[in-house]
Structures are given as C-alpha cells and as structure tokens.
Design a protein around this motif. Sequence first.
Motif, short mmCIF file in Angstrom:
data_model
loop_
_atom_site.label_atom_id
_atom_site.label_comp_id
_atom_site.label_asym_id
_atom_site.label_seq_id
_atom_site.Cartn_x
_atom_site.Cartn_y
_atom_site.Cartn_z
N PRO A 290 -3.35 -0.87 5.98
CA PRO A 290 -3.80 -1.59 4.78
C PRO A 290 -2.91 -2.78 4.44
O PRO A 290 -1.81 -2.92 4.94
CB PRO A 290 -3.74 -0.52 3.69
CG PRO A 290 -2.76 0.50 4.18
CD PRO A 290 -2.76 0.44 5.68
N GLY A 291 -3.45 -3.61 3.58
CA GLY A 291 -2.68 -4.67 2.93
C GLY A 291 -2.16 -5.75 3.86
O GLY A 291 -2.71 -6.02 4.93
N ASP B 229 -6.67 -0.75 10.87
CA ASP B 229 -6.88 -0.20 9.54
C ASP B 229 -5.60 -0.02 8.75
O ASP B 229 -5.62 0.62 7.70
CB ASP B 229 -7.69 1.10 9.61
CG ASP B 229 -6.90 2.27 10.16
OD1 ASP B 229 -5.80 2.05 10.71
OD2 ASP B 229 -7.39 3.41 10.06
N ARG C 103 -9.82 -4.37 9.47
CA ARG C 103 -9.96 -5.76 9.95
C ARG C 103 -10.41 -5.76 11.40
O ARG C 103 -10.04 -4.88 12.16
CB ARG C 103 -8.61 -6.46 9.86
CG ARG C 103 -8.18 -6.76 8.44
CD ARG C 103 -6.78 -7.32 8.39
NE ARG C 103 -6.45 -7.69 7.03
CZ ARG C 103 -6.08 -6.82 6.09
NH1 ARG C 103 -6.01 -5.53 6.37
NH2 ARG C 103 -5.81 -7.23 4.87
N SER D 81 0.84 -1.20 0.00
CA SER D 81 0.00 0.00 0.00
C SER D 81 0.87 1.25 0.00
O SER D 81 0.56 2.24 -0.66
CB SER D 81 -0.91 0.02 1.22
OG SER D 81 -1.66 -1.17 1.28
N ARG E 90 -10.59 6.06 4.36
CA ARG E 90 -9.73 4.88 4.31
C ARG E 90 -10.03 4.10 3.03
O ARG E 90 -11.17 4.02 2.58
CB ARG E 90 -9.96 4.03 5.55
CG ARG E 90 -9.45 4.78 6.77
CD ARG E 90 -9.56 3.97 8.03
NE ARG E 90 -10.95 3.90 8.47
CZ ARG E 90 -11.30 3.44 9.67
NH1 ARG E 90 -10.39 3.03 10.51
NH2 ARG E 90 -12.56 3.40 10.02
N ARG E 91 -8.98 3.52 2.45
CA ARG E 91 -9.13 2.87 1.15
C ARG E 91 -9.57 1.42 1.25
O ARG E 91 -9.99 0.83 0.28
CB ARG E 91 -7.79 2.96 0.40
CG ARG E 91 -7.56 4.33 -0.19
CD ARG E 91 -6.10 4.69 -0.28
NE ARG E 91 -5.99 6.10 -0.64
CZ ARG E 91 -5.62 6.52 -1.85
NH1 ARG E 91 -5.34 5.67 -2.78
NH2 ARG E 91 -5.56 7.81 -2.09
N GLU E 92 -9.43 0.83 2.42
CA GLU E 92 -9.84 -0.56 2.61
C GLU E 92 -10.69 -0.64 3.87
O GLU E 92 -10.50 0.15 4.80
CB GLU E 92 -8.63 -1.46 2.89
CG GLU E 92 -7.65 -1.59 1.79
CD GLU E 92 -6.50 -2.53 2.18
OE1 GLU E 92 -6.66 -3.31 3.15
OE2 GLU E 92 -5.46 -2.46 1.52
#
Lengths: 444, 444
Positions: free
Chosen positions: B271-272, B269, B208, A274, B203-205
């Motif tokens: 990402p990835g 949060d 979790r 990312s 947020r882009r995703e």
Amino acid sequence: MDPDVLASISHDDAEWAPVGKALAALRATSTQEVSAAVRVAAELGIPVVARGAGTGLSGGANAVDGCLVIDLSPMNQILEIDVENMICVVQPGVVNDDLKAAVARHGLWYPPDPASAPWSTIGGNVSTNAGGLCCLKYGVTRDYVLGLEVVVGGPAGEYGTVTHIGHRTTKGVAGYDLTGLFVGSEGTLGIVTEITLRLRPARREAPRTVVGAFPSLVKAGDAVAAVTRDGLLPTALELLDRACLQAVEDWKHLGLEADAEALLLAQIDTPGESGQAEATATAEAFEGAGALWAAVSTDEQEAEALFAARRLAYPALERLSPVLTEDVCVPRSQVPAMLAAVVEIAERHGVSIATIAHAGDGNLHPLILTPPNDDAARVAAQAAFEEILARAIAVGGTVSGEHGIGLLKREGLHRELPPPVLAMQVALKQTLDPLGLFNPGKAI
Amino acid sequence: MDPDVLASISHDDAEWAPVGKALAALRATSTQEVSAAVRVAAELGIPVVARGAGTGLSGGANAVDGCLVIDLSPMNQILEIDVENMICVVQPGVVNDDLKAAVARHGLWYPPDPASAPWSTIGGNVSTNAGGLCCLKYGVTRDYVLGLEVVVGGPAGEYGTVTHIGHRTTKGVAGYDLTGLFVGSEGTLGIVTEITLRLRPARREAPRTVVGAFPSLVKAGDAVAAVTRDGLLPTALELLDRACLQAVEDWKHLGLEADAEALLLAQIDTPGESGQAEATATAEAFEGAGALWAAVSTDEQEAEALFAARRLAYPALERLSPVLTEDVCVPRSQVPAMLAAVVEIAERHGVSIATIAHAGDGNLHPLILTPPNDDAARVAAQAAFEEILARAIAVGGTVSGEHGIGLLKREGLHRELPPPVLAMQVALKQTLDPLGLFNPGKAI
C-alpha cells in the motif's frame, strides 16, 4: 563413546519424557555416513534416532533403548544461496539464526523464527514443522521447504537409499507431496540430510512494534480477537504474562516493568504510512479491549528488549524449576476462553503456570512450573497438562501447534484424531518404514 | 442417464487425453450420497472418478472404462464463513469466483486465482493444487487448505468411510500432514467432500499495475529475472505473447494493442507510497531489461482489461483450434532460456505455439495450437510437448506447476522423479487405496 557424552545426546529438552539407553551414537559429517549407518542399522535391526541441537520440547529426539543416535549437528554447511531464484540449500545441522544471518547478507530473509532460533537447527525445525513468532503473516517451516534429500528404506529400496523429494521451483505438483509429508514427521519416515528452502526478499524498513499492557490474561485474549476482527495482520502477536516478564527481568535485567498481568506485543511490517496506520489501529484495538495502556513503540531498543524477553521467557523459567511445556493451538476466537481455562486448571490442580503465546495464531504455551524433586507436584502438573490438551480439543483446537507429538503428546494425539485418521497415519508409517527403524514410538 | 449427457461429463478440458466409457454417473448432492456410492462401487469393484467443473487441462477428470463418474458440482454450498477466525468451510462444487465474492462481503480474501476461477470449483482446485496469478506473493491452493472431509477406504475402514483430516487452527502438527498429501492428489486417494480454507483480510487499496512491452519473449524473460534480482515481490508477474493478445482482441475487442512480441503485467499490492515506489522500480527493471516501453498504469479500466486478457487467453485460443497446454515450471533464472527453447522447439517441429506464463513463478504455459483433423500436425504437436517437458526437467524444473499430471504428463513424471521417489508414490497410493478404486491410472 564416553557414556556421559552418549547420555548427554540421548535426550532433548522435554521435561519428564522417557529416555532410553542408546547403544551408540554417530556424529554424522556427510550424507554418505548417514546412509551407511542406516544400512548397517537395518541389517542389525537397530532403531535409529536422528537429532539436531536437542532443543525439542516433546521428547521427539529422545533415545529409545538399544538405538543408534545419529547427531546431525556437525552437518552444518550452507551449501548454496541462489539469489536469483531466492532459494538456498542447507545441511540439517545449520542453526536457524546462522542461516538468517547468511541470507541477510544477500538481501534475503528466511522468516520461520522459533524462539529457539539462536540454538535450534533447520533439520530439527523441519522435523517438527517449527513455527515461531512471525507465523501469523509468514507461515511455518513447511511453507518454506521446497525439497529434501532423505535417507530412506522400504519401498524406496534398501535401507540407506539416498534420494531427493520435492523440487527447486516455486510451484510443482508432480506426484504426491512427499516433502510436506516428511516435514513434521519427527524423523519417523527417514532422515533428512539436505534441505532446499524458499526465501523472501529482505524487508526494506524496520517493523513497528505495538505494546499493550492488560489487567488480565483474558482481556489480552479479547484484544487478540479484536485485532483479527479489525482485519489487521501483524507479523507477530505475542503474549507474555507477569510471571514470564518477571523471570526474564530477574535474569537479564532488561529494564522491563512487570506491572501488568499480561503484555501483548504486535509487530507490523507493512511499510510507510500504511504501516503507521495499522500500528495505530492495533493500539486502538488493544485499548478497546480493555488495555491499561497501549502504545506504538518509537524506541527501537525498547522494542527489541520486549521481543528478546519473549524469546528468553522459556529459558528464564527453566532456570528456576523444571518446566512442562504446553503447545496447544486453538481457533483465534477461543483464545480468551482457553486462557481462562488455563488459569482455572492451574488453580484447581494447585500448580503454577506461566503463559507465553503466539496469541495471534491461537498457539498457547502454558508453562507448568514444578518444584524439583516433588513427586506430588509432578503428578499434579501432569494432570493439568492432560487437562489443557483435552480442553484445547474440546474448543476445536489441536494438541500441538509447532512442537510436535514426540513422546509427551501421544495420548493427546489419540484423543484428537478420529480412529480412521489414526489408522491412515499408522499405515503411512508402516509403508514407508516397514522395519519400524526410524525413531520408533514417536509422533504417531 | 442419457448417453450424451454421460459422455459430456466423462472428460475435462485436456486435448487428446484418452477418455474411457463410463458405466454411470452420480450428480452428488451430499457427503452421504458420495459415501454410499463409494461403498457400492467397492463392493462391485467399479472404479470411481470424481469431477467438478471439468476445466482441468491434464485429463485428471477423464472417465476410465467401466467407471462411476461422481460429479460434485451440485455440492456447491458455502457452509460457513467464520470472520473471527478468518476461515471458511465449503463444499467441493463451490466455484472459485463465487467463494471470492462471498468472503469479500465479510472483508475477507481467498487469494488462489487460477485463470479458470470464473468456472472452476474449489474441489477441482484442491485436486490439482491449483495456482494462478497471485502465487508469487500469496502461494497456491495447498497454502490455504487447513482441513478436509474425505470419503476414503483401505486403512481408514470400509470404502465409503467419512472422516476429517487436518484442523481448523492456523497451525497444527498432530500427526503426518494428510491434508497436504490429499491436496494435488487428483482424486486418487479418496474423494474430498468438504474443505476448510484459511482466508486473509481483504486488501485495503486497489493494487497497482505495471505494464511492459518487449521486442522478444526472451527479453521479457530477462525482465522477470531482473525484478527478482532487485528484491521486488509483485503479487503477479504475468507474460502474454503477441499471439495471445491478438486472439483475445479478435474475440473480445478490449482495445488491446498487439504491437509488441510480448507483454509483462505486474501487479503490486504494497500500500501507499511504498507501493508506488515498488511499481516505479518494477517499470525501471522492465526498461533496464530492454522493454520497448514500460509504465505504471494510472487507468484502472486499462489495467483490468489487461488482466482480463491474460485470463481469457486460453479460451480465446481454444476457439480457434485444438490447444495442447503445457504447464512446466522452471527456476526463475531459467525463464529466458526456457522461453528461447520453446521458440526453437516450435520452429523445429513446425508447430505454432502461443505462450502465456506466470512468469514470476517460472511457470510457463506454452499453448500448442494445431489445425483440427490434421494427424501430422497432431503428431508434431505431441513431439513438441514431450520435448518441452524434457527441457524443463533438464534445467531443474518440473513437468507440472499447477495443472497436475492427469493422463498427459505421466511419461514426463516418470522422467522427472527418481525411481525411489516413484516407488514411494506408488506405495502410498496402494496403502491408502488398496483396491485401486479412486481414479485409477491418474496422477502417478
């Protein structure tokens, strides 16, 4: 104290800010000493000016006539690093970079990083609410100060009273936010003798650096706006113009090429793929805004040299001539217009201005360079200085992003704040320091 | 105004906080109306109590005898969303979740999320410096307030004076931080009629979720300490005990299993792959601290149901009986000890306490449940309440993390703050509101 020594600790690093004649100085080694000195000063009616390393750029630490200077730099102990709670307690004289190094050994990170971090103290950082390079994502000094030990007077009791404001918890709304009020108050409400700071976990990966070279300052400003528009949040988004790069290269020989009118440096600390994607998107935003070239740096040494250049720009220019330092902050979308205004103001007044900027924050540091001992140049520089302040206010900005008001920005402050707000500011000062003892004539 | 309607807007949601008899109420629709009302109130010597949705839990919005209630909830317009500068300007009556939804349409995010977000207003959030679930990583309301339009009196001029404090830029140190002082001041320094907020990129995703079930509250507390020790920084780290889960399930039938004494919910949060690694490490920390089981949720609906349960815990319990809500905040390392103390205090006083907590912040909400119309139970509940406050102070905590002092925590505040600090607080109030007109008797 030797008069030369007294004179040397009677001023900070602000060019042309008036310096008064101090009566005496105390190199304080404990809270008790500060308390006793303030008590005596109050009895004698002597004003008190606290200082740290003296790297301030607004004259906030300059002596006033007949004052006692209290130098807090000997109070340089890190009293506690509480790993479980991610906080630390430090004396005001601890140097910013020393604190960073100490907490890093425990896997922790203290983000605020003014360019003066190798020299400036946490106490000084607190007094001006110092920012630095990574504010864009991680905020300023105030965001990290949980509590303060302060030596105060007035409503708190006899001058010299020692008390604690704020808390050690991550949240807290018990009473008005006195801690936030003291941060940025430039020693005008009392003297900070201990600081409780919030820390963050250390980053697990080295951040990525994106570099862009631009044919003009304004195009670099356009790129800053483009990065925000694309929803990217670098930890730092710094601008250097050709004059700054050249001055650093001439001094330090870092191997920088000063072939563009402006460089933008972005740092991205989102981990993993990312982060790589954000870095690529940042480079594309630079190119879309008209960069000559833009690239994600794959060479850590090169990236470090570029950020070192950014940090060294101010001292590099100061070697060459007196520097009058601006610190305006404007809404990000106004960065291109403000950079254009700086160029135009420099030309019209016939002064030389080099610009560094925390561009992503809209916080610009036009550095007005003036030949030494040239009164006409000095007058022109000061006219340009005031005009830049006026322009920043006109586009919805402020006269100081992170250096404080000190002595140099007092007129600007009066232009910026509505009269009711100024009156509230003055009333707060009179309430908490009814004798007008703490750093009189500064900040408001 | 109909007496029943007046009574209904004369209190907030705090149990057993005294409610005075208001003289009248104004449903304000503009700053001008608020200004005129304050001017008239000052002439008549009538106190003014501002309110939003009335979801407060400390009595901060309760009427005082003979006051004018100013209801700001009709002032619910989002005045501006400035995408380029990532800020917005709103009236105080805008509901938190409505603002979140509006800025999300522009790819932006307003992080502060008190559990009351579907009902509470930004003005109310500002008045208590509201926190919520994601403070651990993203801070509290004060961290997002850049500037305020306020109706004030005293040094600012005639009561009813409208002025602007703070700035629209991301940084600014021009004068004392009045904005920070007003945030969390519970309407005691003036009335906030407009709020300029900092936003973040969306947020882009999807984040979790990690869930852990624990055989005891204290073991869940140990897991919180373990997460911090491992350098993990979830956006949220929430605790619910069995009583809370059961109450929500009985009401909403979300399909929750209340088979453990406590659940911990972490949201991550990053990402990835790095986010996945942090989620796994968080689950491992839960297991290492003695979880019955822990898992990274792969089912978005299940994760949403769990966070919904967390948000609904308070209203679910309130359906069953009067609830006296605690809001202590302690250093994170003290969470296990504080949870043990709550259990012990509940047993000793013979009261029923259900606990929800922003555990990662050390911010605990023990909810003291009391059968209606049972005076002895009420006395026991209030004794337990004060004892929890005392214990929090004893371990280095504060009596209020995010709900404010209002009426319920005034004694606790006096126990927490040193006398010099209390004196400074009182002096600030007297300076900015010399007539004692704004929400008298609250907050300090």
